[in-house]
Write a protein that holds these residues in place. Structure first.
Motif, PDB file in Angstrom:
ATOM      1  N   ASN A  59     -19.961   1.322  -6.505  1.00 47.08           N
ATOM      2  CA  ASN A  59     -19.222   0.355  -6.932  1.00 47.08           C
ATOM      3  C   ASN A  59     -18.056   0.374  -6.073  1.00 47.08           C
ATOM      4  N   CYS A  60     -17.367   1.712  -5.907  1.00 48.68           N
ATOM      5  CA  CYS A  60     -16.315   1.993  -4.924  1.00 48.68           C
ATOM      6  C   CYS A  60     -16.643   3.121  -4.076  1.00 48.68           C
ATOM      7  N   LEU A  61     -16.132   3.277  -2.769  1.00 47.71           N
ATOM      8  CA  LEU A  61     -16.221   4.186  -1.846  1.00 47.71           C
ATOM      9  C   LEU A  61     -14.924   4.792  -1.441  1.00 47.71           C
ATOM     10  N   THR A  62     -14.734   6.227  -1.660  1.00 50.15           N
ATOM     11  CA  THR A  62     -13.580   6.781  -1.374  1.00 50.15           C
ATOM     12  C   THR A  62     -14.009   7.537  -0.001  1.00 50.15           C
ATOM     13  N   LEU A  63     -12.645   8.186   0.450  1.00 46.50           N
ATOM     14  CA  LEU A  63     -12.753   8.731   1.843  1.00 46.50           C
ATOM     15  C   LEU A  63     -11.988  10.067   1.728  1.00 46.50           C
ATOM     16  N   GLY A  64     -11.349  10.554   2.941  1.00 46.24           N
ATOM     17  CA  GLY A  64     -10.672  11.784   3.047  1.00 46.24           C
ATOM     18  C   GLY A  64      -9.970  12.042   4.282  1.00 46.24           C
ATOM     19  N   ASN A  65     -10.187  13.229   4.706  1.00 37.64           N
ATOM     20  CA  ASN A  65      -9.257  13.365   6.270  1.00 37.64           C
ATOM     21  C   ASN A  65     -10.089  12.764   7.274  1.00 37.64           C
ATOM     22  N   HIS A  66     -11.254  12.646   7.157  1.00 38.82           N
ATOM     23  CA  HIS A  66     -11.873  11.810   8.398  1.00 38.82           C
ATOM     24  C   HIS A  66     -11.986  10.233   8.301  1.00 38.82           C
ATOM     25  N   ALA A  67     -11.199   9.752   7.403  1.00 38.40           N
ATOM     26  CA  ALA A  67     -11.013   8.329   7.113  1.00 38.40           C
ATOM     27  C   ALA A  67     -11.332   7.506   8.622  1.00 38.40           C
ATOM     28  N   TRP A  68     -10.604   7.940   9.706  1.00 38.69           N
ATOM     29  CA  TRP A  68     -10.533   7.062  10.800  1.00 38.69           C
ATOM     30  C   TRP A  68     -11.438   7.462  11.962  1.00 38.69           C
ATOM     31  N   HIS A  69     -12.457   8.052  11.669  1.00 42.47           N
ATOM     32  CA  HIS A  69     -13.419   8.617  12.601  1.00 42.47           C
ATOM     33  C   HIS A  69     -14.374   7.492  13.211  1.00 42.47           C
ATOM     34  N   HIS A  70     -14.654   6.483  12.477  1.00 37.99           N
ATOM     35  CA  HIS A  70     -15.359   5.563  13.117  1.00 37.99           C
ATOM     36  C   HIS A  70     -14.624   4.150  12.966  1.00 37.99           C
ATOM     37  N   LYS A  71     -14.780   3.592  14.303  1.00 40.34           N
ATOM     38  CA  LYS A  71     -13.979   2.178  14.225  1.00 40.34           C
ATOM     39  C   LYS A  71     -14.365   0.995  13.345  1.00 40.34           C
ATOM     40  N   ASP A  72     -15.824   1.216  12.869  1.00 43.88           N
ATOM     41  CA  ASP A  72     -16.110   0.303  11.770  1.00 43.88           C
ATOM     42  C   ASP A  72     -15.292   0.107  10.628  1.00 43.88           C
ATOM     43  N   ILE A  73     -14.575   1.272  10.365  1.00 44.34           N
ATOM     44  CA  ILE A  73     -13.656   1.495   8.939  1.00 44.34           C
ATOM     45  C   ILE A  73     -12.512   0.329   8.880  1.00 44.34           C
ATOM     46  N   PHE A  74     -11.888   0.034  10.106  1.00 48.11           N
ATOM     47  CA  PHE A  74     -10.875  -0.796  10.316  1.00 48.11           C
ATOM     48  C   PHE A  74     -11.408  -2.277   9.722  1.00 48.11           C
ATOM     49  N   THR A  75     -12.720  -2.729  10.422  1.00 48.72           N
ATOM     50  CA  THR A  75     -12.925  -4.078  10.077  1.00 48.72           C
ATOM     51  C   THR A  75     -13.249  -4.125   8.679  1.00 48.72           C
ATOM     52  N   MET A  76     -13.957  -3.181   8.077  1.00 43.91           N
ATOM     53  CA  MET A  76     -14.490  -3.030   6.723  1.00 43.91           C
ATOM     54  C   MET A  76     -13.387  -3.100   5.745  1.00 43.91           C
ATOM     55  N   MET A  77     -12.273  -2.550   6.329  1.00 40.95           N
ATOM     56  CA  MET A  77     -11.226  -2.495   5.151  1.00 40.95           C
ATOM     57  C   MET A  77     -10.527  -4.052   5.144  1.00 40.95           C
ATOM     58  N   GLN A  78     -10.650  -4.593   6.345  1.00 45.74           N
ATOM     59  CA  GLN A  78     -10.215  -6.240   6.088  1.00 45.74           C
ATOM     60  C   GLN A  78     -10.934  -6.882   5.214  1.00 45.74           C
ATOM     61  N   ASP A  79     -12.279  -6.401   5.190  1.00 45.44           N
ATOM     62  CA  ASP A  79     -13.383  -7.393   4.195  1.00 45.44           C
ATOM     63  C   ASP A  79     -13.278  -6.913   2.918  1.00 45.44           C
ATOM     64  N   GLU A  80     -12.280  -6.820   2.153  1.00 46.33           N
ATOM     65  CA  GLU A  80     -12.329  -6.287   0.725  1.00 46.33           C
ATOM     66  C   GLU A  80     -13.357  -6.790  -0.263  1.00 46.33           C
ATOM     67  N   GLY A  81     -13.810  -8.025   0.051  1.00 52.11           N
ATOM     68  CA  GLY A  81     -14.941  -8.327  -1.031  1.00 52.11           C
ATOM     69  C   GLY A  81     -15.924  -7.948  -0.675  1.00 52.11           C
ATOM     70  N   THR A  82     -16.288  -7.554   0.419  1.00 55.04           N
ATOM     71  CA  THR A  82     -17.468  -6.852   0.754  1.00 55.04           C
ATOM     72  C   THR A  82     -17.768  -5.289   0.471  1.00 55.04           C
ATOM     73  N   TYR A  83     -16.675  -4.710   0.805  1.00 55.70           N
ATOM     74  CA  TYR A  83     -16.254  -3.122   0.925  1.00 55.70           C
ATOM     75  C   TYR A  83     -15.346  -2.766   0.308  1.00 55.70           C
ATOM     76  N   PRO A  84     -15.485  -2.243  -0.929  1.00 50.69           N
ATOM     77  CA  PRO A  84     -14.712  -1.873  -2.044  1.00 50.69           C
ATOM     78  C   PRO A  84     -14.229  -0.428  -1.617  1.00 50.69           C
ATOM     79  N   ILE A  85     -13.374  -0.204  -0.560  1.00 49.87           N
ATOM     80  CA  ILE A  85     -13.289   1.190   0.027  1.00 49.87           C
ATOM     81  C   ILE A  85     -11.770   1.464  -0.305  1.00 49.87           C
ATOM     82  N   VAL A  86     -11.647   2.877  -0.719  1.00 48.61           N
ATOM     83  CA  VAL A  86     -10.299   3.308  -1.236  1.00 48.61           C
ATOM     84  C   VAL A  86      -9.984   4.462   0.032  1.00 48.61           C
TER      85      VAL A  86
END
Length: 262
Positions: A59-86
């Motif tokens: 239901n929720c995906l958390t991260l850590g010190n490698h949060a920014w390693h893949h460029k996918d993360i930036f677009t996923m964070m903008q799609d909050e309805g699909t990707y419940p990332i913290v």
């Protein structure tokens, strides 16, 4: 409310065992939080890994010190309805993409309950970030969070234990991640805060915290850098904790570990 928290998913073996085993556990929890910090080849999170975790029941995906390693993360964070990332809360720059906490309405046997998931990043032996203790103090000034569950992604056990005691009686759970080895200090601190220094990881069992054994061994033997890669193990393990919560405070916590047969 019964929450299942699973520690760092590491590489393809971690994604595989998560996809295979989490659906079997899903009925035992009202809400599932999965740390995906190392899910993409051992570093960060990409879309394929996120989609697989959500499909398996996270239901929720958390991260850590490698949060920014893949460029996918930036677009996923903008799609909050699909990707419940913290991502970690305590980045000092207010323009940091994504959010460091997220509130969910969780359906339980008693009805809808509010749960806020927070991700913090430690500072001892880690890259420089803002103070996680002060960041939590600021956040807890809000009165609309409901039950609060903290994933503290940190290296030092002392820093994790200090955070546990700092938040004791103020949040429902403080569970550590990052070091990949489950600790045996599972307990409920004063005031009803479930605590464990590290939940352990979800990844290749016959490895050195997820990496193939030869690289780390050669580094220690030769004192020179050696390439680390995700262990190509025949079996994987899955680690986490179940936390039982009533009235915003923990009433029970139990370690969970599953190891595939070799």
């Amino acid at each position: 409310m019964r929450v299942l928290f699973l520690g760092d998913v590491f590489g393809q073996p971690g994604r595989r065992v998560l996809s295979a085993h989490l659906p079997q556990l899903r009925a035992q929890a009202d809400f599932v939080i999965v740390n995906m910090e190392n899910s993409a080849g051992g570093f960060g999170l990409h879309r394929e890994a996120a989609d697989a975790a959500l499909k398996a029941g996270a239901n929720c995906l958390t991260l850590g010190n490698h949060a920014w390693h893949h460029k996918d993360i930036f677009t996923m964070m903008q799609d909050e309805g699909t990707y419940p990332i913290v991502r970690p809360l305590n980045y000092s720059d207010p323009s940091t993409p994504g959010v460091g906490w997220r509130t969910f309405n969780v359906r339980t046997a008693a009805g809808l309950e509010k749960l806020t998931v927070v991700n913090l990043l430690g500072r001892v032996f880690m890259e420089a970030v803002g103070n996680p203790f002060l960041a939590m103090d600021d956040l807890l000034e809000r009165d609309d969070l409901g039950t609060v569950f903290v994933d503290f992604h940190a290296e030092a056990t002392s820093e994790k234990q200090a955070m546990g005691w700092h938040l004791a009686g103020r949040v429902a759970a403080v569970i550590g991640t990052h070091t990949h080895v489950p600790t045996a200090d599972t307990r409920i601190l004063k005031g009803g805060t479930a605590y464990q220094t590290d939940a352990g990881f979800t990844g290749p069992h016959d490895s050195v915290i997820g990496s193939g054994r030869d690289g780390p061994i050669q580094r220690f033997l030769t004192e020179r850098p050696h390439r680390f890669g995700v262990a190509e193990a025949s079996r994987a393990e899955l680690n986490g904790v179940f936390v039982q919560i009533e009235g915003g405070r923990a009433t029970g916590i139990e370690r969970y570990r599953y190891i595939e047969e070799g």
